[in-house]
Design an enzyme around this catalytic site. Sequence first.
Site, PDB file in Angstrom:
ATOM      1  N   GLU A  73       1.128  -0.993  -0.057  1.00  0.00           N
ATOM      2  CA  GLU A  73       0.019  -0.265   0.129  1.00  0.00           C
ATOM      3  C   GLU A  73       0.949   1.117   0.319  1.00  0.00           C
ATOM      4  OE1 GLU A  73      -2.243   0.516   3.550  1.00  0.00           O
ATOM      5  OE2 GLU A  73      -3.120   2.222   3.059  1.00  0.00           O
TER       6      GLU A  73
ATOM      7  N   ASP B 185      -4.227  -0.325   9.780  1.00  0.00           N
ATOM      8  CA  ASP B 185      -5.365   0.456  10.216  1.00  0.00           C
ATOM      9  C   ASP B 185      -6.825   0.997   8.569  1.00  0.00           C
ATOM     10  OD1 ASP B 185      -4.637   1.859   7.768  1.00  0.00           O
ATOM     11  OD2 ASP B 185      -3.848   3.655   8.438  1.00  0.00           O
TER      12      ASP B 185
ATOM     13  N   ASP C  41      -7.912   1.809   6.368  1.00  0.00           N
ATOM     14  CA  ASP C  41      -7.350   2.163   4.971  1.00  0.00           C
ATOM     15  C   ASP C  41      -7.120   0.665   4.655  1.00  0.00           C
ATOM     16  OD1 ASP C  41      -9.042   4.374   4.859  1.00  0.00           O
ATOM     17  OD2 ASP C  41      -7.275   5.720   4.769  1.00  0.00           O
TER      18      ASP C  41
ATOM     19  N   ASP D  44      -0.949  -0.962   5.445  1.00  0.00           N
ATOM     20  CA  ASP D  44      -1.051  -0.857   6.798  1.00  0.00           C
ATOM     21  C   ASP D  44      -2.268  -1.194   8.041  1.00  0.00           C
ATOM     22  OD1 ASP D  44       0.241   1.209   5.926  1.00  0.00           O
ATOM     23  OD2 ASP D  44      -0.395   2.849   5.509  1.00  0.00           O
TER      24      ASP D  44
END
Length: 658
Positions: free
Chosen positions: A448, A523, A525, A521
């Site tokens: 990402e 998180d 997203d 990541d």
Amino acid sequence: MRNSTEIDKEISASTKVEAEYTGKKIRTLSGLEAVRERPAMYIGSTSERGLHHLVYEVLDNSIDEALAGYCTDIQVFIHPDNSITVKDNGRGIPVDNTVKEKKPAVEVIMTVLHAGGKFGDGAYKVSGGLHGVGVTCVNALSEHLEVEVKRDGKCYGIAFTRGKTTTPLYVKGSAEGSGTSVTFKPDSEIFTELVYKYDTLRHRVRELAFLNKNVAITITDERPSPPLQERFHFAGGIVEYVQQQNENKDLINPQPIYLEGQKDTGTDGNKNIIIVEAALQYTDTTYENIFTFVNNINTEEGGTHLSGFRKALTGVLNNYAKKKGLLKDKDDTLSGEDVRVGLTAVLSLKIPNPQFESQTKIKLGNAEVMPLVESLVSDALNEYLEENPAIAKKIIDNAMLASRARIAAKKARDLIRRKNALGSGGLPGKLSDCQSRNKEETEIYLVEGDSAGGSAKQGRDRRFQAILPLRGKILNVEKARLDKMLSSEEIRNMITAFGCGISDDFDIEKRRYDKIIIMTDADVDGAHIRTLLLTFFYRYMQDLIKEGHVFIAQPPLYLVRSGKEHRYAYSDEELQTVLDEVGREKNPYVQRYKGLGEMNPEQLWETTMDPAGRTILQVQLEDGEKADRIFNILMGEKVEPRRQFIQENAHKVRNLDL
Ligand code: 0RA
């Protein structure tokens, strides 16, 4: 009812074959010893799968009794010691003595391989087992097995240990009604796994209830307190199955099309009755979902019944569209793929002597089935279209839309292919490829963001690790048609880098990497991108997941520094352990990684990419039906089911189990 003499003839016929066969072997084993010697040959495996298989074998007998029209209620119990009871209200296994063995039929059924199918009507008996050896194998592989039969006003009991009779048939007392109850405890000398999974058994029980609408099946798990109990009875049968499958989708025909028919394909006066049932419902989704079953076995690889079904669909819809002038150009044709876009269907056959083609028994080979299914489905579908012209038009419009998308997608794909044919392999500019061309050892990291991509590129072992950075959100393929999907650069980059094509062009042998590792990541997203990627693989390159090539990288959440030492923690619990170990009083420095970009190349290598030290999760596709529903909920149009799913599953998100 047939008498014991008849039953006996058939048993001796079957044991003769058995003897001829084993006679050729160097060492002769009695049937049950053979099963214990090579259990996997009979039930597939001795791990979790085989363990659950035992229950399916026993259940099959009760289902057969239901198919014969004598049983309406089945109960499955998981007892606290992981023994199982399957109880039905059928006629009860016969207890009278056979002529040859001079033993009760129930004892012969439980101790002589291949005896089970020879009793009674047995017309639809297709044991889920590999060789139709059924319940006898379960007995051989059980520490203890007990049968209770209620018949003729009496209750009988008989018990076995590892397939050997320990308590011969006796009368326990008087009883009302009739039925059979089988209780067994899998042998710990045989099985490596002994704990039953409720969800696994529940899934099969539910499936059987959908496929056999006249029977109610209750499953009770007595291990938790209070016990868990669910009852499955679907009067609508496979129609309800399709409706549940489409629960969260927008529908083209709100009421599924249902058809049922049967035909005797026997010759020379022998009966050979084939029963066909199908339920169809179109949705606005862009993929097909056809589940096929033969004698309650999921024929995952399809076969002649599926071919007949597809032929009917393509033929009928094309004829109808032409006849009603619905096609733009009268020479247009809708392809098979076009008419299946958005279709959810269940096709279920009951057939006396199925021939399965593949080793795994999941592809039907009977040639006579294809024209039969084709004609039954064609007639029913024609009738439906004539009676429902408004829905018929919607179905045709849907197929025409798919047809246009298919043609546009082909153009886009040809373009990609042509580029590939030009020098440098046509690989995407953003790909940092690895040196090795041996696809058994190579890996590609989908990373990402460009900055993490940069670190990964520097930190990797370039001999076998390739890096493809992905920028921003990739397209939600659940909502997009193929042509739109292929207009996304990120998607095209992945397709060219992987080298194995998509959908109908897909060829797993052409893949350029052994492992595809998603590195996002930790998180929200990152989780979203991961889901989008998995959806893409699931819909267009499913075998990559099925064959275990897709992985999720596990970057650390924390870095703990204390003096010269540095440690990583991959979860909040682990952080506490690490802090305990390095000692809190020295005031260790704790950094929480917000994204992969915060790690330098060495750290990324050490924590997440070095095969010697990293953890990667393999994505598994255990249950296609469930995965389909989850993707539809997560990626589809409807907000409420998604909100509910995420709320219910929030605690599991770290490891999305398909
Ligand atoms: C052979 C013959 C008959 C019934 C059964 C087997 C039978 C087997 C199982 C196994 C589990 N539940 C079962 N229920 C029935 C027919 C006997 C008759 O004609 O009465």
